[in-house]
Write an enzyme that holds these catalytic residues in place. Structure first.
Site, PDB file in Angstrom:
ATOM      1  N   SER A  24     -36.181 -16.257 -17.991  1.00  0.00           N
ATOM      2  CA  SER A  24     -36.205 -17.474 -17.169  1.00  0.00           C
ATOM      3  C   SER A  24     -34.801 -17.819 -16.690  1.00  0.00           C
ATOM      4  CB  SER A  24     -36.798 -18.645 -17.959  1.00  0.00           C
ATOM      5  OG  SER A  24     -36.108 -18.834 -19.174  1.00  0.00           O
ATOM      6  N   HIS A 157     -58.459 -45.243  13.867  1.00  0.00           N
ATOM      7  CA  HIS A 157     -59.083 -44.025  14.411  1.00  0.00           C
ATOM      8  C   HIS A 157     -58.235 -43.416  15.530  1.00  0.00           C
ATOM      9  CE1 HIS A 157     -62.753 -45.460  12.327  1.00  0.00           C
ATOM     10  NE2 HIS A 157     -62.375 -46.635  12.792  1.00  0.00           N
ATOM     11  N   SER A 278     -36.450 -24.985  22.205  1.00  0.00           N
ATOM     12  CA  SER A 278     -37.304 -23.802  22.204  1.00  0.00           C
ATOM     13  C   SER A 278     -36.499 -22.629  22.732  1.00  0.00           C
ATOM     14  CB  SER A 278     -38.510 -24.056  23.104  1.00  0.00           C
ATOM     15  OG  SER A 278     -39.067 -22.823  23.514  1.00  0.00           O
ATOM     16  N   LYS A 284     -37.947 -28.046  26.338  1.00  0.00           N
ATOM     17  CA  LYS A 284     -38.483 -28.556  25.079  1.00  0.00           C
ATOM     18  C   LYS A 284     -37.437 -29.200  24.176  1.00  0.00           C
ATOM     19  CE  LYS A 284     -42.078 -27.888  23.300  1.00  0.00           C
ATOM     20  NZ  LYS A 284     -42.984 -26.828  22.915  1.00  0.00           N
ATOM     21  N   GLU A 291     -41.787 -32.289  11.437  1.00  0.00           N
ATOM     22  CA  GLU A 291     -42.811 -31.288  11.129  1.00  0.00           C
ATOM     23  C   GLU A 291     -42.556 -30.629   9.784  1.00  0.00           C
ATOM     24  OE1 GLU A 291     -44.155 -29.495  15.370  1.00  0.00           O
ATOM     25  OE2 GLU A 291     -42.050 -29.301  14.900  1.00  0.00           O
TER      26      GLU A 291
HETATM   27  N1  ARG Z   1     -37.296 -20.307 -21.878  1.00  0.00           N
HETATM   28  C1  ARG Z   1     -38.213 -20.986 -22.728  1.00  0.00           C
HETATM   29  C2  ARG Z   1     -38.923 -22.104 -21.932  1.00  0.00           C
HETATM   30  O1  ARG Z   1     -38.507 -22.350 -20.874  1.00  0.00           O
HETATM   31  C3  ARG Z   1     -37.503 -21.571 -23.878  1.00  0.00           C
HETATM   32  C4  ARG Z   1     -38.352 -21.788 -25.059  1.00  0.00           C
HETATM   33  C5  ARG Z   1     -38.680 -20.510 -25.732  1.00  0.00           C
HETATM   34  N2  ARG Z   1     -39.366 -20.747 -26.949  1.00  0.00           N
HETATM   35  C6  ARG Z   1     -40.038 -19.795 -27.507  1.00  0.00           C
HETATM   36  N3  ARG Z   1     -40.681 -20.112 -28.605  1.00  0.00           N
HETATM   37  N4  ARG Z   1     -40.139 -18.606 -26.985  1.00  0.00           N
HETATM   38  O2  ARG Z   1     -39.886 -22.689 -22.366  1.00  0.00           O
END
Ligand code: ARG
Length: 466
Positions: A24, A157, A278, A284, A291
């Site tokens: 992550s 409407h 445009s 335009k 938008e």
């Molecule tokens: N990257 C994980 C999250 O965003 C952190 C927590 C990870 N915990 C675990 N028990 N693997 O949730």
């Protein structure tokens, strides 16, 4: 491949594809500064409770501060194989200060750590949004005040219905955005709860002082249930719901501006600096900003639905699914903040075409209701009055006249109740200023609403208003 903090019980190294898939760090790097601050507070608490020594704590804190500095100076490269921001920081800390770094994670799990970081992040994001909502509403109110004499057709409407003040229309958005701000205040209260001490899910055997950690980090409360603290994300869901509703309001405003800036309406001219051209049609000038705000509303709905769906089947307590809370959250924050910013800047630069608006409000029989109501005040039953007014409109249509262009003789053909005072109520100004019911569009009501809004906004700016 690096060693994992949890690899003690593993016989094999993690497959690189799994490392990539589970990482992550690509997005939770945004939590970096919160993770450092949270760890420093946790460490202080550990020392105060004699869970680690003062000397160990100061080595760890110095190390963490050095990491924050390295990051700021661009001297810290995050490593994807270390999964997430928490492990990246911890690994770096070990590198810098040696084995004492391993004591930082005492009485803590990544489960309560990540919950803490996200709460700190969202607290800041919502605080910024609250300021932005004050700023945008201030823009709207100032704009409404400057155009208090502009009359436009109000629609139902998308058909012309009754004249209203343009400022009344603007103040309708002020009200919507005021409620949005109240919603975000509620989100802030429920986000501002400190989860550390919950550890993985059940709490910890170490003698932690969560109230102290909360105090150090400026939290108003400590979580009451460790399982709830690591497993719940309703503070994020609530944020996304509030963001989605706020985007609905911005999207409707956008749609108004798109319509009004069209040649067909010609009610407003968008500033050149906020429009685009445009590549093929030289004439335009497109309302792309409006938008895009309208379209980005869909992204925020998507984030809300995505996280609701992630949450709905999760058994208690923490599941890795919860890692999927971050991208929708970050995207919604960026999107909403971007939209609020651009509208605060755009509104004061809108050019209002008062002649076009007033012209549209004085054609199309917007005063037919007045004729019916007039007959009622002269004693007719409303149903009969409505029918009679309808016949007058049909007659005027045939004559290609507006109702206020008819003579009293012409009115009198339809009912003996018509008198000369019928002409006191048929112009848009008269119609508007007779609508003094609470929240109605009469000039004095709208002026009062603007004044009240000014007071509310002044309190918000001084920090007294919530
Ligand atoms: N990257 C994980 C999250 O965003 C952190 C927590 C990870 N915990 C675990 N028990 N693997 O949730």
């Amino acid at each position: 491949m690096s060693d994992k903090p949890w690899d003690g019980r593993f016989a094999q190294k993690t497959d690189p594809s799994v490392e990539r898939f589970t990482a992550s760090i690509g997005f939770d790097r945004r939590l970096f500064s919160y993770d450092i601050k949270g760890s420093i507070a946790h460490c202080r608490m550990l020392a105060r409770q004699s869970i680690i020594s003062e000397n160990e704590a100061s080595q760890i804190i110095d190390g963490l501060e050095k990491i924050a500095e390295d990051m700021e100076q661009g001297r810290f490269q995050l490593d994807e194989s270390l999964e997430d921001v928490h492990m990246n920081i911890e690994a770096r800390l070990v590198e810098q200060i040696g084995p004492v770094a391993r004591k930082l994670h005492t009485a803590r799990s990544r489960n309560d750590q990540v919950a803490l970081d996200v709460r700190m992040y969202l607290r800041d994001a919502v605080t910024h949004i609250l300021h932005q909502l004050t700023g945008l509403r201030r823009s709207l109110v100032a704009f409404a005040d400057q155009h208090l004499d502009v009359i436009m057709p109000g629609y139902t409407h998308l058909q012309r219905a009754q004249p209203v003040l343009f400022s009344h229309h603007m103040m309708a958005y002020y009200e919507m955005l005021t409620r949005d701000r109240q919603r975000f205040n509620g989100v802030l209260t429920r986000t501002n709860v400190m989860p550390l001490g919950s550890a993985a899910l059940a709490g910890t055997t170490h003698p932690v002082d969560s109230a102290y950690t909360a105090e150090l980090l400026g939290f108003e409360a400590v979580s009451a249930n460790s399982m709830d603290a690591v497993a719940s994300r309703d503070f994020i869901l609530e944020f996304l719901a509030a963001a989605a509703i706020c985007m609905v309001h911005l999207s409707r405003f956008s749609e108004d501006l798109v319509l009004w800036s069209s040649r067909e309406f010609g009610f407003v001219v968008l500033p050149d600096a906020f429009s685009t051209g445009s590549s093929i049609m030289p004439q335009k000038k497109n309302p792309d900003v409006c938008e895009l705000v309208r379209a980005k509303t869909g992204r925020v709905f998507g984030s809300l639905v995505a996280l609701l769906t992630v949450m709905k089947g999760l058994p208690m307590a923490y599941n890795r699914d919860l890692q999927e809370d971050k991208e929708p959250l970050f995207d919604a924050v960026d999107t909403l903040q971007g939209c609020l910013e651009i509208y605060e800047a755009l509104i004061p630069k809108l050019q209002v075409n008062r002649t076009a608006m007033a012209g549209a409000a004085s054609r199309g029989y917007l005063n037919a209701t007045e004729v019916a109501d007039y007959l009622v005040t002269k004693g007719a039953a409303f149903r009969d009055a409505h029918h009679c007014a309808g016949r007058v409109v049909r007659y005027a249509l045939d004559q290609e006249k507006e109702l206020n262009d008819l003579t009293l003789d012409e009115f009198s053909q339809f009912s003996p109740l018509f008198e000369a005072d019928i002409f006191n109520i048929l112009t848009p100004e008269q119609m508007i200023n007779r609508r003094t019911s609470s929240g109605g569009t009469a000039t004095r009501n709208v002026a009062q609403a603007i004044e009240t809004a000014r007071q509310v906004l002044a309190q918000e700016v001084s920090g007294a208003g919530s």
